[in-house]
Each structure stands twice: as C-alpha cells, then as structure tokens.
Design an enzyme around this catalytic site. Structure first.
Site, PDB file in Angstrom:
ATOM      1  CG  ASP A  11     -18.623  31.687  -0.681  1.00  0.00           C
ATOM      2  OD1 ASP A  11     -18.616  32.780  -0.087  1.00  0.00           O
ATOM      3  OD2 ASP A  11     -19.275  31.496  -1.724  1.00  0.00           O
TER       4      ASP A  11
ATOM      5  CG  ASP B 112     -19.376  37.581   1.798  1.00  0.00           C
ATOM      6  OD1 ASP B 112     -19.105  37.235   0.637  1.00  0.00           O
ATOM      7  OD2 ASP B 112     -19.595  38.750   2.124  1.00  0.00           O
TER       8      ASP B 112
END
Length: 300
Positions: free
Chosen positions: A218, A220
């Site tokens: 992902d 952040d």
C-alpha cells in the site's frame, strides 16, 4: 542441536528464509519436516521447516507464526535468530510486507533494501547484554553478495525489483499518522514496516549474511487521494505479492548452492573485533547463552 557454525570459506551453505505477512510456508521442499528448536532466549515464533530445494539445504521460519498470531512488538527476535543460527543457517533472506513512502513505488513493487532507520522502541535489540558487551558494525546492514543473487533471479523471473532503498522500522501495530508519514518521506525513506529491526541487527551479531526483500502492499497514509490504510486492502495486494515471493525464493535458494564464499563485506566475521568486555569480566551464564551466536569467537 547446537552446531559450532564456522563461517570459513568452503562450507556448504544452509539458507534461512524468514517469511513475513502472507508467507507461512515454502512449497516444493524435499525431505521437509517441521521441527521445534529450543533456544536460551525463549521460544521462536514457530517451529522451523527444514528441507532441501533442488539439493540445497534450507530452513524456513514464519516470522509471525503460522496463522499470524504474533504482533510485531511481541516477536521474540532473539529467539528467532538464535534458532536459525543454532540450526546451522549461514545466510538469511528476509521477506516483509511494507508500505510505500514514494510515488514511484506503488503497491506490488519489490525493493531490495540496503539501509534501515530503526524507530522501534519496545524490543530487545542485542544478544550482548550486561556481562558481555559487543559493538558490531552496521553501516551497511545488508549483504551485497546475497543481494546480487536475489536481483539476478528476480530479473530472470521478470519480477521488477528496485535495487536499494531505506526501510523505516516503526513500532506498530498501528499504522502511521499522516504527520509521521510525511516526516519519514522528508528523511528520504523508501518503505515503512514493523519487523526488520532488530532482526537485521541480531543477524549481524550472529555473523549471518542478511538480505531484505520488502514487498509493497500500500501507499502509506501520506499519499494524496489514497484512502487510509486498511487491513483488507493490504491483504489483497499481499496475496498477489506472496505468490511472486514464493517463486523468487524457489529460484534464489538453488542459486546459492555449492561452495559458499566468504562474505566480501565481512558480515560473517562481524564479531572478530566487536567484543569489548575483558575475558575475566564476562558473565559465565551469559556466555553459555551465547554459545550458538558467538561461539566462534568466545571459544578461542
């Protein structure tokens, strides 16, 4: 099953793999057996999986345990590294799920980490406590020899991997605040995770070559327009990353077979001049616990 593992040239390698989130097994091993390894530092995260891959000996440890019951701050890093060393492991390949701190490292990216910033604070970070003090060099915390093999096999498998990057290790288990995320970006960090420290420090103290492959799940929370990190989103990407990671490990382990050369960076000799406590001032009880980690230098 303590072994006096010398790191001299000409030994047969035994490759250790530490699997992070989503990696709880290695497929395709011959003579596979899960075995408990006792350590003087407590219990490792799980039993260790012993086997061979195309004839090359290897040991696998699921960092969080099978089923992921152990959070980052409660991992017994010392027991994990001692168990690998005690089993004869010479080289460690660490795989971790991470968040990205850069636009050019989107989810699904792989990074061969070469630096760390350690922001963890609730962990035992050294084997060398009161009674035997040692200071190992950490300027270059990963092994370039292992890194080159990993990069070469990733290229052959058409896995895009960034060579080099700084891994910011946070305590967790919560994800970052936006202010923290922006600060780490200002520091020039590439990825953020919760598990490679003190793992890399302890591997260095144990004189094992160590390489870290960070797998981005992902962006952040700094990323504009990107939703806050959720476990569901992380798991979806993690599953895709895990399959490529398994393919990579199945290629890297055989590539590390044959006669193991000495580490050009000296990872396998890190304790050579590191112990500062005078022999007469060393605690015998601690020395006994250090039998696997530092036996090479303590038995002189």
């Amino acid at each position: 099953m303590t072994q006096d593992v010398g790191q001299e040239a000409g030994i047969e390698p035994l490759i250790g793999v530490i699997g992070g989130s989503g990696l709880y097994n290695i497929d395709g091993l011959e003579d596979r057996v899960w075995r408990r390894v006792a350590t003087p530092w407590g219990e490792p995260s799980d039993e260790l999986l012993f086997g061979r891959l195309r004839g090359v000996r290897c040991v696998f440890l699921p960092r969080h345990g099978r089923g992921h019951p152990i959070p980052p701050s409660e991992l017994n890093f010392r027991a994990n590294i001692d168990a690998l060393k005690r089993s004869g492991v010479t080289d460690i390949i660490s795989l971790s799920a991470v968040g990205s701190l850069r636009d050019d490292l989107p989810p699904g990216s792989f990074v061969l980490v070469d630096q760390f910033i350690d922001r963890s604070f609730a962990r035992q970070k050294s084997f060398f406590t009161t009674g035997c003090v040692a200071h190992v060099p950490m300027a270059d915390p990963t092994c370039p020899r292992l890194g080159e093999v990993i990069l070469r096999q990733a290229e052959l498998l058409d896995i895009t991997m960034r060579k080099g990057g700084t891994y910011l290790v946070m305590e967790g288990p919560q994800f970052s605040t936006r202010a923290e995320s922006e600060l780490y970006r200002e520091w020039g960090c590439s990825v953020i995770g919760m598990t490679n420290m003190p793992e890399a420090k302890l591997a260095r103290e144990a004189e094992m070559d160590y390489a870290s492959v960070a797998m981005v799940t992902d962006f952040d929370c700094w990323h504009e327009g990107h939703d806050s990190v959720t476990v569901d989103a992380v798991v979806e990407v993690m599953q895709r990353n895990s399959e490529r990671a398994r393919n990579l490990i199945r290629a890297v382990i055989p590539a590390l077979g044959g006669v193991r050369p000495p580490c050009p960076a000296g990872c396998d000799r890190a304790l050579e001049h590191a112990i500062i406590t005078a022999p007469e001032a060393r605690d015998p009880a601690l020395l006994e616990k250090l039998d696997a980690v530092a036996g090479r230098v303590l038995k002189r």
